[in-house]
Design an enzyme around this catalytic site. Sequence first.
Site, PDB file in Angstrom:
ATOM      1  CG  HIS A   1      -1.820   1.169   1.342  1.00 28.51           C
ATOM      2  ND1 HIS A   1      -3.145   1.135   0.999  1.00 28.51           N
ATOM      3  CD2 HIS A   1      -1.590   2.452   1.765  1.00 28.51           C
ATOM      4  CE1 HIS A   1      -3.697   2.321   1.194  1.00 28.51           C
ATOM      5  NE2 HIS A   1      -2.760   3.139   1.668  1.00 28.51           N
ATOM      6  CD  GLU A   2       1.567   3.753   3.650  1.00 23.78           C
ATOM      7  OE1 GLU A   2       1.854   4.786   2.988  1.00 23.78           O
ATOM      8  OE2 GLU A   2       0.532   3.657   4.322  1.00 23.78           O
TER       9      GLU A   2
ATOM     10  CG  HIS B   1       0.409   6.250  -0.848  1.00 24.13           C
ATOM     11  ND1 HIS B   1      -0.667   6.830  -1.464  1.00 24.13           N
ATOM     12  CD2 HIS B   1      -0.094   5.609   0.260  1.00 24.13           C
ATOM     13  CE1 HIS B   1      -1.776   6.558  -0.781  1.00 24.13           C
ATOM     14  NE2 HIS B   1      -1.451   5.822   0.261  1.00 24.13           N
TER      15      HIS B   1
END
Length: 596
Positions: free
Chosen positions: A386-387, A390
Amino acid sequence: MPERASVPEEHRWRLEDIFADQDAWERAFRELEEVITRLQAFQGKLGASGAVLLDFMQQSEQAGQKADALYAYAHMRLDEDTAHPGHQAMQARALNLMVRLDSALSYATPEILAIPPDRLEAFLRETRGLDLYRHALDEIQRKRPHTLSEPEEHLLAMAGEVGHAPGQIFQMINEADIRFPTVKDEDGRELEITHARYGRLLESRDRRVRRETFQGLYASYRKLLNTLAATLTGQIRRNIFFARARKFGSALEAALFPDNVPVDLYTNLLEAVHEGLPTLHRYIGLRKRALRLDEHHMYDVYATIVPEVRVRIPYPEAVELAAEALAPLGEEYVRVLRHGLHSRWVDVYENRGKRSGAYSSGVYGVHPYVLLNYQDTLDNLFTLVHEMGHAMHTYFSDRTQPYVYSQYTIFVAEVASTVNEALLAHHLLQRWNDRARKLYVLNHQLDNFRTTLFRQAMFAEFERKIHAEAEGGQPPTAERLSEVYGDLNATYYGPDMVSDDEIRIEWSRIPHFYMNFYVYKYATGFSAAQALTRRILEEGRPAVDDYLAFLSGGSSDYPLVLLRRAGVDMASPEPVRQAIRSFGELVEQMERLLQV
């Protein structure tokens, strides 16, 4: 808990890539102070010539980049050890300097708007280099119908601080003043309910713990219900006041304006979600059967319906799994991902005083950074991808765009991270044959749909209704807010869910209701990500090329335009409908595996 110094260097992010040391940071700080002084000298001169305007745009861009780097370095140093007094002071100084920069540039928008459009167009045509800023200048011009006279703008600016009061009051009540009762956990230990513990206690396998936690938390909010209704009413009136002052047709229209999003998109989202509610009801029914409940209550909604799965995934294995799962995004994406994971972009493990949670932070001209507190769990593997979603979005935008267009908007902020999670889930479901692990991944994805698409859409519908009623002259009392919220909750969760009386007042504890129609972006971003993932898996290279172009777009165009180029038309309800179809497919898979 290890001290910071004892964490191996390869597991700590390399902030020296931003500033070599504290002295370098201090030199950059002093340089920015001098730049701020130079920028103030442009006041009253922006309409003089294209050359002057170009010089201002370039210097303000350089100042913004330097300010971002100063703040990023300071806040990440502080996040390494939140008790470090020197780093606390650094962050405070960096924030103060950014406020000074914003204040020094406050004259710019009114002055640019004062330039006649034909004169501005001549500047753009005749001044070499100025055309780079055309989209930024067009965005300023787009605000013209909603920009007031200088005295009126000054008055609204002064009122801005007052406008923040409802949210600040709610924050103090919610984080500092409210007190929750204690509850006995599964082992009989007496625990005070806190915001941090609430979610974990609602996941308890002991239904008594879930019920008592749920009832105890809402009992505390009920004691303050009229006060909390007054704070939310103040926020609603604040939104309506600024919308009307700026000549918008509604508070909703004003809130969507910055992203150039039409009100129809908001309406389409809610209509499409309502079409898909039978699928959510089917999932709730599955949960009820799997948990073997006579009645499924709202305090059961976070209880896992799958057998406990203990999958140990050490960080090196997580890195490899992430690279394997994201392989559909192409060789370049995976190469950059591996480079970042092995080049100290990531601060991996917990240490004493380190900030909790996880985030990604970009530094233009350097590279993105990711903070983790990695534990060897499947949930933490999902957090990693997820990170890194980004981070990769930031990497491609920063690599492709000039600083002025490098930062993507909040509207699309969760798209890349959600695509990564969806690709990881797809990979694990294909890779693992173990029934329990498959169920765990399915449960993870289904709850993502429930909380990010359906629940946030319900929040968005609540916001729209209470604002519309207030704009029509109906005051949003505690009783009316509870009635609207309770009815929506019953509609969304369906006949297999008992809408407990406590859930009617859930509105009283949601901080996002003080963020002016923010929550719909979660639902639209999640839907866009599901459509992009499906296209990537089904079409391969053409879809990947379009997706990488989207990641590289930054804010060079409006978010709906960037998504449309990637193959997703969020102005249409179809991506939301497609996401709900994907949700239904996951429900069917879980039904087959559970056989209940």
